[in-house]
Design an enzyme around this catalytic site. Structure first.
Site, short mmCIF file in Angstrom:
data_model
loop_
_atom_site.label_atom_id
_atom_site.label_comp_id
_atom_site.label_asym_id
_atom_site.label_seq_id
_atom_site.Cartn_x
_atom_site.Cartn_y
_atom_site.Cartn_z
N ASN A 83 65.39 50.07 42.87
CA ASN A 83 64.31 49.42 41.95
C ASN A 83 64.89 48.62 40.82
OD1 ASN A 83 61.87 49.74 43.67
ND2 ASN A 83 61.65 51.67 42.74
N GLU A 86 67.34 57.56 48.24
CA GLU A 86 68.22 57.97 46.95
C GLU A 86 68.27 59.30 46.79
OE1 GLU A 86 67.37 53.83 44.53
OE2 GLU A 86 65.89 55.18 44.54
N SER A 141 59.12 57.34 42.32
CA SER A 141 59.98 56.02 42.47
C SER A 141 60.10 55.61 40.93
CB SER A 141 59.35 54.91 43.21
OG SER A 141 57.77 54.79 42.89
N HIS A 144 64.24 59.90 47.10
CA HIS A 144 63.41 59.05 46.91
C HIS A 144 63.52 57.90 48.10
CE1 HIS A 144 62.24 54.84 45.14
NE2 HIS A 144 61.19 55.41 45.58
P1 NAI Z 1 49.09 58.16 48.58
O1 NAI Z 1 48.07 57.97 47.48
O2 NAI Z 1 49.19 57.73 50.00
O3 NAI Z 1 49.36 59.93 48.75
C1 NAI Z 1 49.24 60.97 47.90
C2 NAI Z 1 48.57 62.09 48.45
O4 NAI Z 1 48.96 63.32 47.51
C3 NAI Z 1 47.07 62.12 48.58
O5 NAI Z 1 46.98 62.44 49.98
C4 NAI Z 1 46.82 63.02 47.80
O6 NAI Z 1 45.38 63.75 48.19
C5 NAI Z 1 47.67 64.00 47.50
N1 NAI Z 1 47.80 64.67 46.08
C6 NAI Z 1 47.58 64.25 44.81
N2 NAI Z 1 47.74 64.80 43.95
C7 NAI Z 1 47.97 66.40 44.70
C8 NAI Z 1 48.47 67.56 43.99
N3 NAI Z 1 48.32 67.99 42.73
N4 NAI Z 1 48.83 68.38 45.06
C9 NAI Z 1 48.73 68.39 46.27
N5 NAI Z 1 48.42 66.95 46.98
C10 NAI Z 1 47.97 66.00 45.97
O7 NAI Z 1 50.37 58.02 47.85
P2 NAI Z 1 51.80 57.68 48.45
O8 NAI Z 1 52.28 56.12 48.41
O9 NAI Z 1 52.30 58.44 49.66
O10 NAI Z 1 53.01 57.69 47.17
C11 NAI Z 1 53.34 59.45 46.91
C12 NAI Z 1 54.50 59.49 45.98
O11 NAI Z 1 55.59 58.76 46.47
C13 NAI Z 1 54.21 58.90 44.60
O12 NAI Z 1 55.09 59.49 43.61
C14 NAI Z 1 54.89 57.44 44.49
O13 NAI Z 1 55.35 56.91 43.45
C15 NAI Z 1 56.05 57.80 45.70
N6 NAI Z 1 56.50 56.68 46.41
C16 NAI Z 1 55.88 55.81 47.27
C17 NAI Z 1 56.34 54.60 47.98
C18 NAI Z 1 55.47 53.87 48.62
O14 NAI Z 1 55.87 52.78 49.17
N7 NAI Z 1 53.94 54.13 48.56
C19 NAI Z 1 57.70 54.41 47.89
C20 NAI Z 1 58.41 55.43 47.38
C21 NAI Z 1 57.89 56.52 46.61
#
Ligand code: NAI
Length: 504
Positions: A189, A151, A118, A139
């Site tokens: 954003n 997006e 994001s 996104h």
């Molecule tokens: P989260 O922390 O809930 O989940 C991330 C997951 O990725 C975890 O289960 C972790 O174990 C895993 N992980 C971390 N490094 C890894 C790797 N190298 N290989 C495989 N798995 C790995 O995070 P969330 O909220 O789901 O966000 C994930 C992505 O989405 C980020 O880039 C964030 O910026 C983006 N995003 C998040 C939004 C939100 O509202 N939470 C909205 C839009 C985008």
């Protein structure tokens, strides 16, 4: 184009993305470095789908088939046959670059690598790949299945074929694909910056309280939540980080200036719902509602004089004053007793009364952008007489409609916030970050605004919005409020704000 999709990162976003595409018929393989995260995500999705089954929104066969389309991947190499891999892992550039470099050695030549980032640049993530043309942004918004927008971000070297493929895939899943180039904050954003930063700016100037700003913006333009309620929901740490990131990436353009208030409150742990205290307090996840302050009763002794050519407003004001037993004068100039009501656009009460040569102790301003039937805004200035303010508040609320009394502000609350939203939307259109239609639709879907930025401009009148901005720029002497050329040109040419730039 994409039938076998790998999703990496089984957190809040990854599991939602997996569910979305399994529901629309694609095979999904879910991978995470933590095996338990995959199990949790699959169990979570099964549970959600079970609820749909219980409500009769899914048949037993559809339920089983959808669950069967989501499978765990034990290792990254299991994704070798995917034609699309979407990553939703931690938001760290180097980690995402390393993941994509590892994937390039596993997947086939034609496999598209998409990032759900994001805040990071898609182009920079792609720069770590040997074939950057097969990297794009995809996104989503949280929760993915319910937020019907994604997006589709075109990196500097993304092949157009892949953009087309992502658009088709999103549409098949029932999501609106908002195509946008790789710019800071992408589309949503970026466009969303005006709402929060302008509200914080008003708060920092003591224009109104948190509660007043939220109430005025809910009841006037019809935002579902006021900016401070939204900060509390999102978490101020998250919102402040986005404000700072967009500001930095646009090289400190004052349109995006974050607020010291937010930084300080983050340091204090006043993050919102998740810490039970933000701009509001929460108990067991419920906001503790404070009643609106009661208004004392005063003796009404003065007539009123209104500076406005707007006949409808004159009639409305005259009617409510009649309810209060007060009169509205009809003379060109106010009598010596009259409370003078003025209706400036983008000027503060002080600047407008000085220009009009009106007596400061009995001149107040009324916001013409406010919704007359729901909530009125009366603006005072440092020289106003306290009894005049009390009388005007009581008289203007004689029909039971609440009257917010705020301090002097160029553009009250609604004018300056709406003008900021419209102006930023116009800048986004001017910079080609979205087509006018995509912009308005995306903002309504992603941010829940009752209108898109350009729609708001037409609703309140683009000429009025331009006047608000010009006057705010003059009063503050700041380039923050400089009108976008997109807005100015369409006002000068008498064209709708949705008119695209000239194209061969
Ligand atoms: P989260 O922390 O809930 O989940 C991330 C997951 O990725 C975890 O289960 C972790 O174990 C895993 N992980 C971390 N490094 C890894 C790797 N190298 N290989 C495989 N798995 C790995 O995070 P969330 O909220 O789901 O966000 C994930 C992505 O989405 C980020 O880039 C964030 O910026 C983006 N995003 C998040 C939004 C939100 O509202 N939470 C909205 C839009 C985008």
């Amino acid at each position: 184009m994409f039938n076998r999709i790998g999703v990496i990162g089984a957190g809040a976003m990854g599991r939602g993305i997996a569910q979305l595409f399994a529901s629309s018929g694609q095979q999904v393989l879910l991978f995470d470095t933590r095996a338990e995260a995959i199990e949790d995500a699959l169990a979570f999705n099964r549970n959600l789908l079970q609820r749909q089954l219980a409500k009769g929104k899914l048949s037993e066969a559809e339920f089983e088939a959808t669950c069967a389309r989501m499978q765990p991947a034990a290792a990254l190499t299991d994704l070798k046959d995917c034609d699309l891999v979407i990553e939703a892992i931690v938001e760290i550039l180097e980690v995402k670059q390393k993941l994509f470099a590892d994937l390039e050695a596993i997947v086939s030549e034609g496999c598209l690598l998409a990032t759900n980032t994001s805040s990071l640049s898609v182009t920079r993530i792609a720069a770590g790949c040997s074939r950057p043309e097969r990297v794009a942004g995809f996104h989503f918004f949280n929760p993915v299945p319910l937020m019907k927008i994604v997006e589709v971000v075109r990196g500097s070297r993304t092949d157009e074929r892949y953009i087309k493929g992502l658009v088709e895939l999103a549409e098949k899943a029932g999501h609106f694909p908002a195509i946008t180039p790789d710019t800071p904050g992408f589309l949503v954003n970026h466009a969303g910056r005006a709402f929060g930063t302008e509200a914080l700016r008003m708060l920092s100037e003591g224009v109104a309280t948190v509660q007043q700003i939220d109430r005025i913006l809910r009841d006037g333009p019809g935002f579902r939540m006021g900016p401070f309620e939204l900060f509390d929901l999102t978490g101020l740490d998250v919102s402040h980080a986005v404000m700072e990131s967009v500001y930095e990436q646009f090289y400190h353009d004052p349109r995006y200036t974050p607020s010291f208030i937010a930084g300080q409150r983050v340091a204090a742990g006043l993050l919102g719902r998740k810490t039970s205290q933000g701009f509001y307090r929460y108990e067991d996840g419920q906001k503790i509602e404070q009643p609106e302050p009661a208004v004392g009763s005063v003796l009404l002794s003065r007539p009123y004089w209104l500076q406005s050519d707007d006949e409808a407003l004159r009639n409305q004001v005259a009617q409510v004053l009649a309810n209060a037993g007060a009169t509205l004068e009809t003379g060109e100039q106010p009598s010596a007793e009259a409370i003078c009501l003025i209706t400036p656009l983008g000027e503060d009460c002080t600047a407008a009364l000085t220009r009009l040569g009106l007596p400061a102790e009995r001149t107040l301003a009324l916001d013409s952008f406010a919704s007359w039937d729901k909530r009125r805004t009366l603006m005072r200035q440092p020289a106003a007489d306290a009894d005049v303010v009390a009388q005007a508040r009581q008289a203007l609320g004689a029909d039971g409609v609440p009257v917010e009394v705020i301090n002097d502000s160029p553009g009250f609350v609604i004018q300056r916030l709406i003008a900021s939203v419209v102006n930023l939307g116009c800048e986004i259109a001017q910079k080609g970050i979205a087509t006018p239609d995509t912009l308005d639709r995306a903002i309504q879907l992603a941010l829940g605004y009752p209108k898109g930025p350009l729609g708001f401009g037409e609703h309140y009148g683009k000429q009025a919005v331009l006047t608000v901005l010009n006057n705010m720029q003059a009063v503050y002497g700041e380039p923050r409020y400089r009108p976008s050329p997109w807005l100015r040109r369409r006002v000068q040419l008498g064209l709708p704000l949705t008119t695209p730039d000239f194209q061969e």
